[in-house]
Design a protein around this motif. Structure first.
Motif, short mmCIF file in Angstrom:
data_model
loop_
_atom_site.label_atom_id
_atom_site.label_comp_id
_atom_site.label_asym_id
_atom_site.label_seq_id
_atom_site.Cartn_x
_atom_site.Cartn_y
_atom_site.Cartn_z
N LYS A 29 0.83 -1.21 0.00
CA LYS A 29 0.00 0.00 0.00
C LYS A 29 0.86 1.25 0.00
N TYR A 30 1.91 1.25 0.83
CA TYR A 30 2.81 2.41 0.88
C TYR A 30 3.58 2.56 -0.43
N ASN A 31 3.99 1.44 -1.02
CA ASN A 31 4.70 1.52 -2.31
C ASN A 31 3.80 2.11 -3.39
N ARG A 32 2.52 1.72 -3.40
CA ARG A 32 1.59 2.30 -4.37
C ARG A 32 1.42 3.80 -4.11
N THR A 33 1.31 4.18 -2.83
CA THR A 33 1.18 5.60 -2.49
C THR A 33 2.39 6.39 -2.98
N ILE A 34 3.58 5.85 -2.78
CA ILE A 34 4.80 6.51 -3.24
C ILE A 34 4.80 6.62 -4.76
N GLU A 35 4.40 5.54 -5.44
CA GLU A 35 4.34 5.57 -6.91
C GLU A 35 3.40 6.67 -7.40
N MET A 36 2.23 6.77 -6.78
CA MET A 36 1.24 7.76 -7.21
C MET A 36 1.71 9.18 -6.87
N MET A 37 2.43 9.34 -5.77
CA MET A 37 2.99 10.65 -5.44
C MET A 37 4.03 11.06 -6.48
N HIS A 38 4.84 10.09 -6.92
CA HIS A 38 5.81 10.38 -7.99
C HIS A 38 5.08 10.79 -9.28
N VAL A 39 3.97 10.11 -9.57
CA VAL A 39 3.18 10.46 -10.75
C VAL A 39 2.70 11.90 -10.66
N LEU A 41 3.96 14.37 -8.93
CA LEU A 41 5.11 15.28 -9.07
C LEU A 41 5.54 15.40 -10.53
N ASP A 42 5.54 14.27 -11.25
CA ASP A 42 5.91 14.29 -12.67
C ASP A 42 4.92 15.12 -13.48
N LEU A 43 3.64 15.01 -13.16
CA LEU A 43 2.62 15.80 -13.87
C LEU A 43 2.81 17.29 -13.63
N ILE A 44 3.11 17.65 -12.39
CA ILE A 44 3.33 19.06 -12.07
C ILE A 44 4.57 19.58 -12.80
N ASN A 45 5.64 18.81 -12.80
CA ASN A 45 6.86 19.23 -13.49
C ASN A 45 6.62 19.37 -14.99
N LYS A 46 5.84 18.45 -15.56
CA LYS A 46 5.54 18.54 -16.98
C LYS A 46 4.74 19.80 -17.28
N ALA A 47 3.77 20.09 -16.44
CA ALA A 47 2.95 21.29 -16.64
C ALA A 47 3.79 22.56 -16.60
N LYS A 48 4.82 22.54 -15.79
CA LYS A 48 5.68 23.73 -15.66
C LYS A 48 6.64 23.88 -16.84
N SER A 49 6.85 22.79 -17.60
CA SER A 49 7.86 22.83 -18.65
C SER A 49 7.30 23.00 -20.06
N VAL A 50 6.00 22.75 -20.25
CA VAL A 50 5.44 22.79 -21.60
C VAL A 50 5.06 24.21 -22.00
N LEU A 51 4.99 24.43 -23.32
CA LEU A 51 4.49 25.69 -23.85
C LEU A 51 2.98 25.57 -24.04
N LEU A 52 2.27 26.53 -23.53
CA LEU A 52 0.81 26.50 -23.62
C LEU A 52 0.34 26.90 -25.01
N ASP A 53 -0.81 26.32 -25.42
CA ASP A 53 -1.44 26.65 -26.70
C ASP A 53 -0.47 26.49 -27.87
N THR A 54 0.42 25.54 -27.75
CA THR A 54 1.38 25.19 -28.81
C THR A 54 1.14 23.74 -29.20
N ILE A 55 1.17 23.45 -30.48
CA ILE A 55 0.91 22.09 -30.94
C ILE A 55 2.20 21.27 -30.96
#
Length: 211
Positions: A29-39, A41-55
């Motif tokens: 259960k804790y390993n799944r929680t850690i995995e989802m927390m990493h997910v 964090l990765d989503l937030i980092n991706k959102a910070k790095s992409v250009l908006l309204d760009t294809i």
């Protein structure tokens, strides 16, 4: 004494074996929680790095998902929220809530309707963790996708669809019939809907020869 030793050893073996079962469940259960927390964090980092309204053109591996009930095209807001609520309850029951946010699938026919004034989903869906035990799930196929990143409330992602569809036509791309919206920044990480970031994806079927 030898018989007593064997008896005690057997008892200790059984005791430890039985106690390890709930401990392993807790560790998993804790390993799944850690995995989802990493997910997340990765989503937030991706959102910070992409250009908006760009294809973008992005290759995606196959993704396993579980979908909600189908949402009728003429569904009332009450029915849509009911289906969403049922899907959210299922996510909570299965402990899927911490990683990927609830995502949505839009039918291309709906996306092409010039009269829509908000995003209208055909299904809600959840991206499954790697260790899921679902027997009945769907797959978003691997391949090359046309992708845009939209900033703003979920119900405004429809504004990006015409640009993506127009891009596909101009570049002679044949596209699939579904659009996938996935939240990178959602209500769990941002209080203001104006700052939500949604990844919008349309799969390319094939490249048609240009004349």
């Amino acid at each position: 004494r030898r018989v007593l030793f064997r008896s005690n050893a057997d008892l200790i073996y059984d005791l430890y074996s039985n106690r390890m079962i709930p401990l392993k469940q807790t560790v998993n259960k804790y390993n799944r929680t850690i995995e989802m927390m990493h997910v997340k964090l990765d989503l937030i980092n991706k959102a910070k790095s992409v250009l908006l309204d760009t294809i973008y053109l992005e290759y995606r591996p196959a993704i396993q998902i579980v979908k909600s009930k189908e949402i009728p095209a003429d569904a009332s807001d009450t029915l849509q929220y009911k289906i969403l609520g049922e899907h959210m309850a299922y996510r909570k029951e299965k402990d899927y809530s911490l990683g990927h946010a609830v995502a949505g699938i839009v039918d291309m026919k709906t996306a092409l309707n010039p009269n829509i004034n908000k995003t209208q989903y055909k299904y809600y869906y959840t991206i499954l963790p790697s260790d899921h035990d679902e027997k009945d799930y769907d797959i978003i196929e691997s391949g090359t996708y046309i992708v845009m990143y939209h900033k703003g409330p979920y119900n405004q992602t429809y504004q990006a669809y015409p640009f993506m569809i127009d891009y596909a036509g101009k570049n002679h791309f044949e596209i699939e019939s579904m659009i996938y919206d996935e939240s990178l920044i959602d209500e769990t990480t941002e209080s203001d809907p104006a700052n939500y970031i949604t990844q919008i994806s349309i799969k390319i079927k094939e490249v048609k020869g240009s004349d």
